[in-house]
Write an enzyme that holds these catalytic residues in place. Sequence first.
Site, short mmCIF file in Angstrom:
data_model
loop_
_atom_site.label_atom_id
_atom_site.label_comp_id
_atom_site.label_asym_id
_atom_site.label_seq_id
_atom_site.Cartn_x
_atom_site.Cartn_y
_atom_site.Cartn_z
N CYS A 190 0.60 -1.16 0.25
CA CYS A 190 0.19 0.02 -0.10
C CYS A 190 1.00 1.29 0.09
O CYS A 190 0.71 2.31 -0.63
CB CYS A 190 -1.04 -0.10 1.04
N LYS A 203 -5.44 -8.08 12.25
CA LYS A 203 -5.54 -6.95 11.22
C LYS A 203 -6.66 -6.78 11.28
O LYS A 203 -7.37 -6.85 10.15
CB LYS A 203 -3.80 -6.58 10.84
N ARG A 243 -1.44 6.66 8.19
CA ARG A 243 -1.43 6.31 6.65
C ARG A 243 -1.12 8.32 5.60
O ARG A 243 -1.21 8.69 4.40
CB ARG A 243 -2.90 6.97 5.56
N ARG A 297 -10.30 -0.83 3.12
CA ARG A 297 -9.61 -2.25 3.52
C ARG A 297 -10.25 -3.04 4.10
O ARG A 297 -10.10 -4.25 4.67
CB ARG A 297 -8.97 -2.11 4.01
N GLU A 344 -7.63 -15.98 12.30
CA GLU A 344 -6.61 -15.98 11.08
C GLU A 344 -5.54 -16.32 11.58
O GLU A 344 -3.92 -17.06 12.23
CB GLU A 344 -6.98 -14.34 11.74
N LYS A 355 -3.78 -5.94 15.96
CA LYS A 355 -3.27 -5.13 15.65
C LYS A 355 -4.62 -4.27 15.28
O LYS A 355 -5.27 -4.73 14.75
CB LYS A 355 -2.36 -4.90 14.32
N TYR A 398 5.55 3.83 18.99
CA TYR A 398 6.05 5.23 18.41
C TYR A 398 6.43 5.88 20.19
O TYR A 398 6.88 6.60 19.80
CB TYR A 398 4.70 6.28 18.07
C1 PBG Z 1 0.55 -1.49 6.27
C2 PBG Z 1 0.56 -0.99 7.62
C3 PBG Z 1 -0.62 0.17 8.28
C4 PBG Z 1 -0.23 -0.09 9.44
C5 PBG Z 1 1.17 -0.77 9.27
N1 PBG Z 1 1.79 -1.45 8.14
C6 PBG Z 1 -1.26 0.59 7.33
C7 PBG Z 1 -2.77 0.41 7.15
O1 PBG Z 1 -3.06 -0.83 7.10
O2 PBG Z 1 -3.27 1.66 6.43
C8 PBG Z 1 -1.16 1.20 10.21
C9 PBG Z 1 -0.07 1.20 11.68
C10 PBG Z 1 -0.08 2.42 12.39
O3 PBG Z 1 -1.60 3.26 12.17
O4 PBG Z 1 0.57 2.99 12.85
N2 PBG Z 1 -1.03 -2.37 5.25
ZN ZN Z 2 -0.62 -2.58 3.30
#
Ligand code: PBG
Ligand code: ZN
Length: 324
Positions: free
Chosen positions: A122, A195, A205, A217, A233, A248, A313
């Site tokens: 992405c 996720k 993003r 998504r 999963e 996540k 972070y």
């Molecule tokens: C990529 C990805 C994302 C995050 C980690 N890897 C964004 C998404 O799925 O849109 C999000 C991490 C965050 O929000 O700190 N797929």
């Molecule tokens: Zn992605």
Amino acid sequence: MLFPIHRPRRLRRTEALRRMVRETRLSVDDLIEPLFVCPGHRSRQEVGSMPGVFRLSVDLCVDECRRTAEVGIPAVILFGIPESKDAVGSGAYAEDGIVQRAVREVKQACPDLTVITDVCLCEYTDHGHCGVIRDGDVENDPTLNLLTKTALSHARAGADIIAPSDMMDGRVGTIRCGLDENGFTQTPIMAYSAKYASAYYGPFREAAGSAPQFGDRRSYQMDPANAEEALREVELDLDEGADIVMVKPALAYLDIIHRVKTQFGVPVAAYNVSGEYAMIKAAGRLGWVDETRVMMETLTAIKRAGADLILTYFAKDVAGLLRD
Ligand code: PBG
Ligand code: ZN
């Protein structure tokens, strides 16, 4: 009959007593620091919705990693922001792509720092989806090959752990095969297994310029209402060879973290995502909460729920506090 024989407050009376009976302790060993790598030289741009988080060019990313290693954080996870994007995310698997270059330089400068790479398309596709598009849909099987190419190029650059975050079916098994066939049998996979399609990814993003240009998504990331499905999963990813499984986001999914840890007993990572970080930062700046205390309480809760590892972070802030 319980009271006055039993008085739970007896063990809360002094800090020494509280320390002695404390059940959960955050450690610097639990932390994984996410870093955004961008093109350029000496370039450092703060992410608007994530105060204290920067997009760093490779040279500054290396400097940052030196500091990360210095404070004792064992690992970073790298996200790439490429020079240009296209329909098939070719920047993700370019041998001299942004993440590949960053991995090489970081490993050279900090050989003992564990470098994890996020494997997804992405950040590299012009449409912002995590897979290739056909007739307006994100196609599963044609995406697997590109993810495997990405994982392999990361491993060749020196990545210590591969972390697929795309949520395509079968990607862990496909990537495992690809790594093994090319001699990377010792490279672990940390799978983003549960996720969720979450609004908490908003600031990420913005940082990565990876918002989908159409649709959302929800056809590949999980419905926030589902818990049983998360366990399925996780089970699939473990069967396909995942070494570490991830939940996540973290804070709104503590029940999932707990159930995954209890049911499978494998190493569990939790991602304290960008929106969770942004909310604490924002409320802290407004003076509405004590940022440091809310940060520690949140991360302690994620660990208490069952996470062994926390991607956050706040990693450097926590490492600093734990040292003092
Ligand atoms: C990529 C990805 C994302 C995050 C980690 N890897 C964004 C998404 O799925 O849109 C999000 C991490 C965050 O929000 O700190 N797929
Ligand atoms: Zn992605």
